[in-house]
Motif scaffolding. Sequence first.
Motif, mmCIF file in Angstrom:
data_model
loop_
_atom_site.group_PDB
_atom_site.id
_atom_site.type_symbol
_atom_site.label_atom_id
_atom_site.label_comp_id
_atom_site.label_asym_id
_atom_site.label_seq_id
_atom_site.Cartn_x
_atom_site.Cartn_y
_atom_site.Cartn_z
ATOM 1 N N MET A 9 0.849 -1.177 0.000
ATOM 2 C CA MET A 9 0.000 0.000 0.000
ATOM 3 C C MET A 9 0.890 1.235 0.000
ATOM 4 N N LYS A 10 0.595 2.130 -0.900
ATOM 5 C CA LYS A 10 1.337 3.371 -0.976
ATOM 6 C C LYS A 10 0.476 4.481 -0.376
ATOM 7 N N ASN A 11 0.945 5.078 0.700
ATOM 8 C CA ASN A 11 0.220 6.178 1.338
ATOM 9 C C ASN A 11 0.642 7.495 0.702
ATOM 10 N N THR A 12 -0.052 7.874 -0.326
ATOM 11 C CA THR A 12 0.245 9.140 -0.982
ATOM 12 C C THR A 12 -0.883 10.109 -0.677
ATOM 13 N N PHE A 13 -0.556 11.106 0.097
ATOM 14 C CA PHE A 13 -1.544 12.111 0.451
ATOM 15 C C PHE A 13 -1.181 13.411 -0.250
ATOM 16 N N ARG A 14 -2.190 14.136 -0.667
ATOM 17 C CA ARG A 14 -1.976 15.365 -1.428
ATOM 18 C C ARG A 14 -1.323 16.468 -0.613
ATOM 19 N N CYS A 15 -1.637 16.510 0.676
ATOM 20 C CA CYS A 15 -1.095 17.580 1.512
ATOM 21 C C CYS A 15 -1.207 17.164 2.976
ATOM 22 N N LYS A 16 -0.909 18.070 3.877
ATOM 23 C CA LYS A 16 -0.920 17.779 5.309
ATOM 24 C C LYS A 16 -2.248 18.090 5.978
ATOM 25 N N CYS A 17 -3.221 18.602 5.234
ATOM 26 C CA CYS A 17 -4.529 18.952 5.786
ATOM 27 C C CYS A 17 -5.268 17.694 6.230
ATOM 28 N N PRO A 18 -5.809 17.649 7.475
ATOM 29 C CA PRO A 18 -6.516 16.457 7.949
ATOM 30 C C PRO A 18 -7.774 16.138 7.135
ATOM 31 N N ILE A 19 -8.496 17.159 6.692
ATOM 32 C CA ILE A 19 -9.706 16.901 5.906
ATOM 33 C C ILE A 19 -9.328 16.328 4.546
ATOM 34 N N THR A 20 -8.372 16.940 3.884
ATOM 35 C CA THR A 20 -7.932 16.445 2.585
ATOM 36 C C THR A 20 -7.358 15.031 2.705
ATOM 37 N N SER A 21 -6.619 14.768 3.767
ATOM 38 C CA SER A 21 -6.045 13.427 3.971
ATOM 39 C C SER A 21 -7.142 12.381 4.155
ATOM 40 N N ALA A 22 -8.174 12.706 4.934
ATOM 41 C CA ALA A 22 -9.301 11.781 5.093
ATOM 42 C C ALA A 22 -10.007 11.572 3.759
ATOM 43 N N LEU A 23 -10.161 12.642 2.996
ATOM 44 C CA LEU A 23 -10.805 12.526 1.684
ATOM 45 C C LEU A 23 -9.965 11.721 0.705
ATOM 46 N N ASP A 24 -8.660 11.713 0.883
ATOM 47 C CA ASP A 24 -7.797 10.884 0.038
ATOM 48 C C ASP A 24 -8.110 9.394 0.224
ATOM 49 N N ILE A 25 -8.636 9.044 1.381
ATOM 50 C CA ILE A 25 -9.016 7.656 1.660
ATOM 51 C C ILE A 25 -10.496 7.419 1.377
ATOM 52 N N LEU A 26 -11.357 8.319 1.836
ATOM 53 C CA LEU A 26 -12.804 8.097 1.827
ATOM 54 C C LEU A 26 -13.581 8.971 0.848
ATOM 55 N N GLY A 27 -12.911 9.861 0.145
ATOM 56 C CA GLY A 27 -13.613 10.876 -0.622
ATOM 57 C C GLY A 27 -13.986 10.521 -2.045
ATOM 58 N N ASP A 28 -13.808 9.286 -2.443
ATOM 59 C CA ASP A 28 -14.234 8.892 -3.784
ATOM 60 C C ASP A 28 -15.743 8.643 -3.777
ATOM 61 N N LYS A 29 -16.270 8.274 -4.899
ATOM 62 C CA LYS A 29 -17.714 8.088 -5.057
ATOM 63 C C LYS A 29 -18.241 6.852 -4.317
ATOM 64 N N TRP A 30 -17.383 5.892 -3.962
ATOM 65 C CA TRP A 30 -17.869 4.600 -3.496
ATOM 66 C C TRP A 30 -17.535 4.212 -2.063
ATOM 67 N N SER A 31 -16.477 4.697 -1.482
ATOM 68 C CA SER A 31 -16.032 4.193 -0.178
ATOM 69 C C SER A 31 -17.093 4.309 0.903
ATOM 70 N N LEU A 32 -17.692 5.477 1.048
ATOM 71 C CA LEU A 32 -18.720 5.634 2.088
ATOM 72 C C LEU A 32 -19.976 4.834 1.761
ATOM 73 N N VAL A 33 -20.244 4.612 0.470
ATOM 74 C CA VAL A 33 -21.381 3.770 0.087
ATOM 75 C C VAL A 33 -21.142 2.342 0.570
ATOM 76 N N VAL A 34 -19.935 1.829 0.361
ATOM 77 C CA VAL A 34 -19.601 0.468 0.802
ATOM 78 C C VAL A 34 -19.705 0.372 2.329
#
Length: 149
Positions: free
Chosen positions: A1-26
Amino acid sequence: MKNTFRCKCPITSALDILGDKWSLVVIKQMLFEGKSMFKDFTDSPEAIATNILSARLKTLEDFGIIDKQKLPTNRKTNIYTLTAKGLSLVPVLVEFTLWSKNHVQDFNPDMNLDEKLEWVEKNKEAAFKQIAENYKEYKQSLLKVKKDE
């Protein structure tokens, strides 16, 4: 697993994991609809493509939000369940549901809204706890039943 985050912002980092169209649906399907196997997810009305579902399940597993176990009676079948980290998203999902009820319903009047939402809105902490406890009981019975088959 490659942890590539766009920036140091906590909201953006969470969205990097959960912010796609499907993760929260699953996660919603697991938590509120009792889905636990690949076929359960692909048979849902949301109609997630199998390649996307596979990728999302893998990402959620890599970040410790879900667990994957083999079905003892069929080693080809996986059971997906929420971890404690996944369950800690209950308040987020509840708040997202309430926000949608209050701000999106006008645009989607056919939205499914549980009659318990009024109670949830007035008793959020108790609701968060009850939802998590219900899932833990379900998970325990799911894993027990699957092992007993």
